[in-house]
Design an enzyme around this catalytic site. Structure first.
Site, short mmCIF file in Angstrom:
data_model
loop_
_atom_site.label_atom_id
_atom_site.label_comp_id
_atom_site.label_asym_id
_atom_site.label_seq_id
_atom_site.Cartn_x
_atom_site.Cartn_y
_atom_site.Cartn_z
N GLY A 12 0.78 -1.24 0.00
CA GLY A 12 0.00 0.00 0.00
C GLY A 12 0.81 1.28 0.00
O GLY A 12 0.32 2.31 0.47
N HIS A 106 0.54 0.46 -13.35
CA HIS A 106 1.31 -0.73 -13.73
C HIS A 106 2.79 -0.34 -13.78
O HIS A 106 3.13 0.72 -14.33
CB HIS A 106 0.84 -1.28 -15.08
N ASP A 147 -4.42 -4.72 -18.48
CA ASP A 147 -3.44 -3.64 -18.78
C ASP A 147 -3.62 -3.10 -20.21
O ASP A 147 -2.65 -2.71 -20.86
CB ASP A 147 -2.00 -4.16 -18.60
C1 GRF Z 1 3.31 -1.55 -7.45
O1 GRF Z 1 4.53 -1.94 -7.99
C2 GRF Z 1 2.31 -1.43 -8.55
O2 GRF Z 1 2.84 -1.01 -9.77
C3 GRF Z 1 1.86 -2.81 -8.71
O3 GRF Z 1 1.79 -3.33 -7.39
C4 GRF Z 1 2.69 -2.61 -6.59
C5 GRF Z 1 1.91 -2.01 -5.48
O4 GRF Z 1 2.76 -1.48 -4.56
N1 GRF Z 1 0.57 -2.84 -9.39
P1 GRF Z 1 2.12 -0.87 -3.22
O5 GRF Z 1 1.26 -1.96 -2.62
O6 GRF Z 1 1.31 0.33 -3.61
O7 GRF Z 1 3.34 -0.53 -2.40
#
Ligand code: GRF
Length: 206
Positions: A12, A106, A147
Site C-alpha cells: 500500500g 502498472h 493492462d
Molecule cells: C506496485 O509496484 C504497482 O505497480 C503494482 O503493485 C505494486 C503495489 O505497490 N501494481 P504498493 O502496494 O502500492 O506498495
C-alpha cells in the site's frame, strides 16, 4: 467532494501516497474505502491508521463474484475506483457501471512487460532480462482486458547495466506514486478527455 475507492493487495505505498496527498491538500478527494483481496495486506493497516473504512474480500470466490462484491460495496458511493497494486482481475457488471472510472497503476511502460501474469517483481525481472535502457510506469483506464485500457500518464526511468530487478523496482515505484496521484488529480478536476484509445489532459499538451 470527489470520492474514490482504493483497491489493494499488498504493502500500500501507492495508497499511502494518495492519503498523504489528500492530507496536504494536493488532492481534493476523499477515500471512501479501501478494499483488499488479501487479508494480510499492510495497506489495510495504513487505511485503518487514517480512519478509512476497509473491506477484505476472500479471493476463494471466483473473480466474477469478487468483482460483484466490490460493486455491492462501492456502487453509488464513489466517483473513481483506483487499483493500487490490486492483483485480482475485475470482470462483469463493475466494468460496465464504472466504464472509464477505474484506473490502474502498472510498473512498466505499457505495452511492454504487461498482461496476464505480469505483476510485481516479475515485470522488472523481464525488463532487466530483455536489456531495455528505459523502463517506467503507466496509469491507464481499466477495460475488459488486462493492462489494455487507454493510457493516461507514463513516466520513464533509466535502467542501468548494474541494476537488479529490486533496484529497478524501487526506482519505478517512486515514480508510480507521483503519476498515480497526478492522474487522480486530473480526473477529479475534470481535465481528462478520452478520444478512442487516446487520453487528452486539458491542462497540458500531450
Ligand atoms: C506496485 O509496484 C504497482 O505497480 C503494482 O503493485 C505494486 C503495489 O505497490 N501494481 P504498493 O502496494 O502500492 O506498495
Amino acid at each position: 467532494m470527489f470520492k474514490i475507492a482504493v483497491l489493494i493487495s499488498g504493502g500500500g505505498t501507492n495508497l499511502q501516497y494518495i492519503i498523504d496527498s489528500i492530507n496536504r491538500n494536493y488532492l481534493n478527494c476523499s477515500i471512501e474505502c479501501v478494499i483488499s483481496d488479501r487479508k494480510d495486506a499492510y495497506g489495510l493497516e495504513r487505511a485503518k491508521n487514517n480512519d478509512i473504512d476497509t473491506h477484505y474480500i476472500d479471493r476463494k470466490y471466483t473473480e466474477k463474484s469478487v468483482s460483484d462484491r466490490i460493486l455491492e460495496i462501492i456502487d453509488g458511493k464513489v466517483d473513481l475506483i483506483v487499483l493500487a497494486g490490486f492483483l485480482s482481475i475485475l470482470e462483469g457488471e463493475i466494468l460496465r457501471k464504472f466504464k472509464n472510472k477505474i484506473i490502474n497503476i502498472h510498473p512498466s511502460l505499457i505495452p511492454s512487460f504487461c498482461g496476464k501474469g505480469m505483476y510485481g517483481i516479475k515485470v522488472h525481472e523481464k525488463a532487466i532480462e530483455y536489456g531495455v535502457k528505459v523502463s517506467g510506469c503507466t496509469v491507464h483506464f481499466v477495460d475488459e482486458g488486462t493492462d489494455t485500457g487507454p493510457i493516461i500518464i507514463q513516466k520513464a526511468v533509466p535502467v542501468y547495466s548494474y541494476d537488479t530487478a529490486e533496484k529497478l523496482q524501487a526506482r519505478v515505484l517512486e515514480e508510480e506514486h507521483n503519476i498515480l496521484v497526478e492522474a487522480i488529480k486530473y480526473i477529479s478536476e475534470g481535465k481528462i478527455e478520452i478520444i478512442g484509445r487516446k487520453v487528452k489532459i486539458s491542462s497540458i499538451c500531450n
